[in-house]
Design a protein around this motif. Structure first.
Motif, PDB file in Angstrom:
ATOM      1  N   ALA A  36      55.677  50.127  51.059  1.00  0.00           N
ATOM      2  CA  ALA A  36      56.396  49.438  51.985  1.00  0.00           C
ATOM      3  C   ALA A  36      55.800  48.126  52.544  1.00  0.00           C
ATOM      4  N   LEU A  37      56.414  47.140  52.646  1.00  0.00           N
ATOM      5  CA  LEU A  37      55.730  45.791  53.382  1.00  0.00           C
ATOM      6  C   LEU A  37      55.152  46.123  54.628  1.00  0.00           C
ATOM      7  N   SER A 208      65.392  44.180  57.385  1.00  0.00           N
ATOM      8  CA  SER A 208      65.357  45.650  57.654  1.00  0.00           C
ATOM      9  C   SER A 208      64.895  46.710  56.383  1.00  0.00           C
ATOM     10  N   THR A 209      65.270  46.076  55.136  1.00  0.00           N
ATOM     11  CA  THR A 209      64.588  46.813  53.890  1.00  0.00           C
ATOM     12  C   THR A 209      63.082  46.627  53.897  1.00  0.00           C
ATOM     13  N   SER A 213      62.010  50.348  53.688  1.00  0.00           N
ATOM     14  CA  SER A 213      62.027  50.877  52.394  1.00  0.00           C
ATOM     15  C   SER A 213      60.947  51.869  51.890  1.00  0.00           C
ATOM     16  N   ASP A 214      61.348  52.945  51.277  1.00  0.00           N
ATOM     17  CA  ASP A 214      60.189  53.658  50.726  1.00  0.00           C
ATOM     18  C   ASP A 214      60.533  54.011  49.355  1.00  0.00           C
ATOM     19  N   ALA A 217      60.110  51.084  43.402  1.00  0.00           N
ATOM     20  CA  ALA A 217      60.700  50.056  42.585  1.00  0.00           C
ATOM     21  C   ALA A 217      61.174  48.614  43.573  1.00  0.00           C
ATOM     22  N   LEU A 218      61.839  48.994  44.450  1.00  0.00           N
ATOM     23  CA  LEU A 218      62.392  47.989  45.622  1.00  0.00           C
ATOM     24  C   LEU A 218      61.303  47.279  46.176  1.00  0.00           C
ATOM     25  N   ASP A 219      60.285  48.061  46.611  1.00  0.00           N
ATOM     26  CA  ASP A 219      59.041  47.670  47.185  1.00  0.00           C
ATOM     27  C   ASP A 219      58.400  46.435  46.371  1.00  0.00           C
TER      28      ASP A 219
END
Length: 243
Positions: A36-37, A208-209, A213-214, A217-219
């Motif tokens: 996550a960022l 928010s993401t 995020s956890d 792939a999105l991170d």
């Protein structure tokens, strides 16, 4: 207009190169280490986004009532559009003649409010009216501050830009600025450009993401997000500077 953080007017060479068409690229976002960022990474992404707040004679920001965790609280109002902030200032001065508009960068503002460990303060973002209208044409139930992105087909890879071998995922506060990118892309790759789909997501969702995020792939995609403020907003800021 009071300018709290002069660095916001530093040149934006990447945006200039985008308009010139030299950085266009396409394809999947390159994979990065899954994490996550962190707060620093989020702030860095927000630092080149100019926003406007209205300060009263005590230097406190204009607030509005908002519901947070099922409770009504007063939160600072953040204008994405400088002209809208100026228009609202006229009303604010009816109650406080010393009120003024302040230009800040979103990274610093976010760090000193939302990320403040002692007194976390949520922010209420007011979008640019025309951009919200454009977002509603893309997604009829859209809410929030729109960020426009492009991809190859409804479920295909996002359109990326390349600089020094690094791929970035551009998100635009202006639909017209994204269209400038797409026009350049079409000139160099007309066949692929015919499949381009414009989508919209909200700044609020993105913030928010990025923080919560956890999903590995999105991170990886979030790591490569690059935010581009509206050209019209940048021109407005420059027009307010003393000659």
């Amino acid at each position: 207009m009071r300018q709290l953080f002069p660095s916001i007017l530093r040149p934006l060479p990447l945006l200039t190169a985008l308009v010139g068409g030299s950085l266009l690229g396409g394809g999947l976002v390159m994979p990065l280490p899954a994490q996550a960022l962190g707060e620093e990474a989020i702030v860095n992404k927000l630092e080149q986004v100019p926003v406007f707040i209205i300060l009263n004679s005590d230097g406190q920001p204009l607030t509005a009532a908002a519901e947070v965790n099922d409770q009504e609280v007063k939160v600072p109002v953040v204008f994405i559009d400088g002209e809208a902030a100026d228009e609202f200032l006229n009303r604010a001065r009816e109650e406080d003649p010393s009120a003024e508009v302040a230009l800040v960068d979103l990274g610093t503002l976010y760090q000193e409010t939302v990320l403040n460990s002692e007194a976390q303060v949520p922010l209420l973002y007011l979008p640019i009216g025309d951009e919200l209208d454009a977002a509603l044409q893309v997604q009829s139930n859209f809410q929030g501050v729109p960020l426009f992105i492009a991809r190859q087909g409804a479920d295909g890879p996002y359109l990326t830009i390349n600089q020094d071998g690094q791929a970035s995922l551009p998100m635009f506060f202006s639909r017209n600025d994204l269209q400038t990118l797409l026009n350049r892309y079409q000139e160099s790759n007309a066949e692929a450009a015919s499949d381009i789909v414009v989508q919209v997501l909200s700044l609020e969702w993105l913030l928010s993401t990025m923080a919560n995020s956890d999903d590995p792939a999105l991170d990886a995609q979030l790591e490569q997000v690059r935010l581009f403020p509206s050209t019209e907003v940048l021109n407005f800021i420059r027009s307010q500077q003393p000659e």
